[in-house]
Design an enzyme around this catalytic site. Structure first.
Site, PDB file in Angstrom:
ATOM      1  N   GLY A   8      29.016  33.155  42.313  1.00 20.60           N
ATOM      2  CA  GLY A   8      28.411  32.542  43.395  1.00 20.60           C
ATOM      3  C   GLY A   8      26.920  31.954  42.951  1.00 20.60           C
ATOM      4  CB  THR A  11      24.147  27.824  47.014  1.00 21.86           C
ATOM      5  OG1 THR A  11      25.276  28.458  47.780  1.00 21.86           O
ATOM      6  CG2 THR A  11      24.783  26.321  46.829  1.00 21.86           C
ATOM      7  N   GLY A  12      22.298  29.708  47.177  1.00 20.72           N
ATOM      8  CA  GLY A  12      21.769  30.872  47.875  1.00 20.72           C
ATOM      9  C   GLY A  12      21.104  32.145  46.823  1.00 20.72           C
ATOM     10  CB  ILE A  13      21.374  35.824  47.215  1.00 24.97           C
ATOM     11  CG1 ILE A  13      21.128  35.680  48.631  1.00 24.97           C
ATOM     12  CG2 ILE A  13      21.381  36.929  46.317  1.00 24.97           C
ATOM     13  CD1 ILE A  13      21.632  36.793  49.587  1.00 24.97           C
ATOM     14  CG  ASP A  32      29.729  28.949  43.023  1.00 30.16           C
ATOM     15  OD1 ASP A  32      29.069  29.548  43.327  1.00 30.16           O
ATOM     16  OD2 ASP A  32      30.404  27.812  43.759  1.00 30.16           O
ATOM     17  CG  ASP A  41      39.873  29.008  44.916  1.00 26.23           C
ATOM     18  OD1 ASP A  41      38.964  30.200  45.534  1.00 26.23           O
ATOM     19  OD2 ASP A  41      40.594  28.433  45.535  1.00 26.23           O
ATOM     20  CE1 TYR A 150      29.914  38.196  54.655  1.00 24.28           C
ATOM     21  CE2 TYR A 150      28.615  39.653  56.171  1.00 24.28           C
ATOM     22  CZ  TYR A 150      28.722  38.682  54.937  1.00 24.28           C
ATOM     23  OH  TYR A 150      27.650  38.652  54.097  1.00 24.28           O
TER      24      TYR A 150
HETATM   25  P1  NAD Z   1      25.892  30.922  49.806  1.00 26.41           P
HETATM   26  O1  NAD Z   1      26.932  30.360  50.594  1.00 26.41           O
HETATM   27  O2  NAD Z   1      24.736  30.377  49.349  1.00 26.41           O
HETATM   28  O3  NAD Z   1      26.428  31.433  48.383  1.00 26.41           O
HETATM   29  C1  NAD Z   1      27.953  31.657  48.297  1.00 26.41           C
HETATM   30  C2  NAD Z   1      28.469  31.166  46.917  1.00 26.41           C
HETATM   31  O4  NAD Z   1      29.589  31.680  46.685  1.00 26.41           O
HETATM   32  C3  NAD Z   1      28.213  29.702  46.797  1.00 26.41           C
HETATM   33  O5  NAD Z   1      27.769  29.253  45.756  1.00 26.41           O
HETATM   34  C4  NAD Z   1      29.721  29.255  46.772  1.00 26.41           C
HETATM   35  O6  NAD Z   1      30.230  28.147  46.330  1.00 26.41           O
HETATM   36  C5  NAD Z   1      30.319  30.577  46.258  1.00 26.41           C
HETATM   37  N1  NAD Z   1      31.886  30.769  46.552  1.00 26.41           N
HETATM   38  C6  NAD Z   1      32.567  30.678  47.785  1.00 26.41           C
HETATM   39  N2  NAD Z   1      33.644  30.817  47.686  1.00 26.41           N
HETATM   40  C7  NAD Z   1      34.005  31.019  46.529  1.00 26.41           C
HETATM   41  C8  NAD Z   1      35.411  31.024  45.689  1.00 26.41           C
HETATM   42  N3  NAD Z   1      36.431  31.119  46.553  1.00 26.41           N
HETATM   43  N4  NAD Z   1      35.336  31.199  44.415  1.00 26.41           N
HETATM   44  C9  NAD Z   1      34.155  31.048  43.776  1.00 26.41           C
HETATM   45  N5  NAD Z   1      32.847  30.989  44.446  1.00 26.41           N
HETATM   46  C10 NAD Z   1      32.838  30.845  45.597  1.00 26.41           C
HETATM   47  O7  NAD Z   1      25.541  32.552  50.382  1.00 26.41           O
HETATM   48  P2  NAD Z   1      24.586  33.535  50.058  1.00 26.41           P
HETATM   49  O8  NAD Z   1      23.818  33.944  51.575  1.00 26.41           O
HETATM   50  O9  NAD Z   1      23.762  33.330  48.914  1.00 26.41           O
HETATM   51  O10 NAD Z   1      25.537  34.882  49.924  1.00 26.41           O
HETATM   52  C11 NAD Z   1      25.693  35.460  48.503  1.00 26.41           C
HETATM   53  C12 NAD Z   1      26.059  36.947  48.842  1.00 26.41           C
HETATM   54  O11 NAD Z   1      25.136  37.573  49.787  1.00 26.41           O
HETATM   55  C13 NAD Z   1      27.421  36.780  49.409  1.00 26.41           C
HETATM   56  O12 NAD Z   1      28.512  37.895  49.027  1.00 26.41           O
HETATM   57  C14 NAD Z   1      27.184  37.409  50.900  1.00 26.41           C
HETATM   58  O13 NAD Z   1      28.277  37.863  51.569  1.00 26.41           O
HETATM   59  C15 NAD Z   1      25.893  37.998  50.827  1.00 26.41           C
HETATM   60  N6  NAD Z   1      25.017  38.380  51.736  1.00 26.41           N
HETATM   61  C16 NAD Z   1      24.483  37.150  52.535  1.00 26.41           C
HETATM   62  C17 NAD Z   1      23.552  37.414  53.575  1.00 26.41           C
HETATM   63  C18 NAD Z   1      22.952  36.279  54.211  1.00 26.41           C
HETATM   64  O14 NAD Z   1      22.249  36.593  55.305  1.00 26.41           O
HETATM   65  N7  NAD Z   1      22.877  35.181  53.587  1.00 26.41           N
HETATM   66  C19 NAD Z   1      23.441  38.652  54.018  1.00 26.41           C
HETATM   67  C20 NAD Z   1      24.130  39.766  53.384  1.00 26.41           C
HETATM   68  C21 NAD Z   1      25.025  39.678  52.290  1.00 26.41           C
END
Ligand code: NAD
Length: 254
Positions: A8, A11-13, A32, A41, A150
């Site tokens: 992951g 993007t994001g965290i 990713d 995947d 979720y």
């Molecule tokens: P995000 O969508 O920005 O990042 C998720 C990443 O996972 C992306 O880069 C995406 O391409 C990758 N991904 C998705 N499906 C995939 C697959 N099948 N194979 C490989 N890669 C895949 O989201 P985020 O908010 O940064 O989330 C990161 C983690 O934090 C996740 O596990 C999410 O559940 C958790 N989380 C997020 C939040 C929030 O509010 N954003 C809160 C609690 C927990």
């Protein structure tokens, strides 16, 4: 410096954690579905194998840390994808990298959520996940709703971590989890824009005691600490980084 792998990371965290670790001199292998050192995947068996094999090839001397951060939101469809990516890919890849982590007395940091306590341990989907029965879990969740998928996937992840902590520690690997609250990432943007979940999420954000939403850096800062030497005795912990929402909702449940 240290050797880390995460999923992951596009993007994001995950992207922010990768940036912080790299900036502080560590090597980071990123997996990713979109882009990274390994494009895979994680919903599929082949993708998980490619991730584990690719990390093994790039870090033959071991890992200081592994963070299965890839995750899908409650609005993802089909709901079985949430089970496959959020729970099964995470635990399968941790198990597949266990010996590499042990080589360096490393740590696996799971990414749960403040929603994990919102569903019961006895939930059938949670139990199917914990039984390791991916097809049953996927079939069960298709007749349910996005919140159950979720929160259930994250509940199962925390329970898996706690059940395995002693065994992994005996083998030289620390297991922990971070439980973020609402964080401004592409995942949250999808949920906020959703007709079914958007309003509920905005109302929830308005109730958070310390105010609203987190920035990815505020989650990654804590994750980086949990991965590093200053957290060497942190083992089996679930660290809520949620602005106080879990404490507010479950004040006496400790
Ligand atoms: P995000 O969508 O920005 O990042 C998720 C990443 O996972 C992306 O880069 C995406 O391409 C990758 N991904 C998705 N499906 C995939 C697959 N099948 N194979 C490989 N890669 C895949 O989201 P985020 O908010 O940064 O989330 C990161 C983690 O934090 C996740 O596990 C999410 O559940 C958790 N989380 C997020 C939040 C929030 O509010 N954003 C809160 C609690 C927990």
């Amino acid at each position: 410096m240290g050797s880390y792998a995460l999923t992951g990371g596009a993007t994001g965290i995950g992207a922010e954690l990768k940036r912080q670790l790299t900036e502080t001199g560590h090597e980071v292998i990123s997996v990713d579905i979109r882009e990274g050192d390994i494009v895979a995947d994680l919903a599929t068996a082949e993708g998980r194998r490619a991730a584990v094999d690719g990390i093994r090839a790039r870090a033959p001397d071991g890992l200081d840390g592994y963070i299965p951060c890839a995750g899908l939101p409650p609005v993802a469809k089909p709901l079985s994808l949430i089970a496959r990516v959020n729970y099964f890919a995470a635990v399968e890849t941790v198990a597949g990298l266990r010996d590499l982590l042990a080589l360096k007395r490393g740590t696996a940091l799971l990414v749960a959520s403040n929603s994990a306590p919102m569903i019961g341990n006895d939930d059938l989907f949670v139990q199917a996940c914990l039984a390791g029965d991916e097809e049953r879990a996927c079939a069960d969740i298709e007749s349910r709703d996005g919140h159950s998928a979720y929160a259930g996937s994250k509940r199962a992840l925390v329970l898996w971590m706690r059940r395995n902590v002693a065994d992994y520690a005996a083998g030289g690997v620390r297991l922990n989890a971070v439980a973020p609250g609402i964080t401004l990432t592409p995942l949250t943007e999808q949920v906020m824009a959703d007709a079914e979940f958007g309003d509920a999420m905005k109302q929830f954000a308005a109730m958070v005691p310390w105010g609203g939403t987190a920035r990815p850096a505020e989650i990654a800062n804590v994750m980086r600490f949990m991965l590093g030497p200053e957290a060497a005795f942190v083992c089996g912990s679930v660290f809520f980084v949620d602005g106080g929402s879990d404490a507010m909702l479950r004040s006496d449940d400790f």
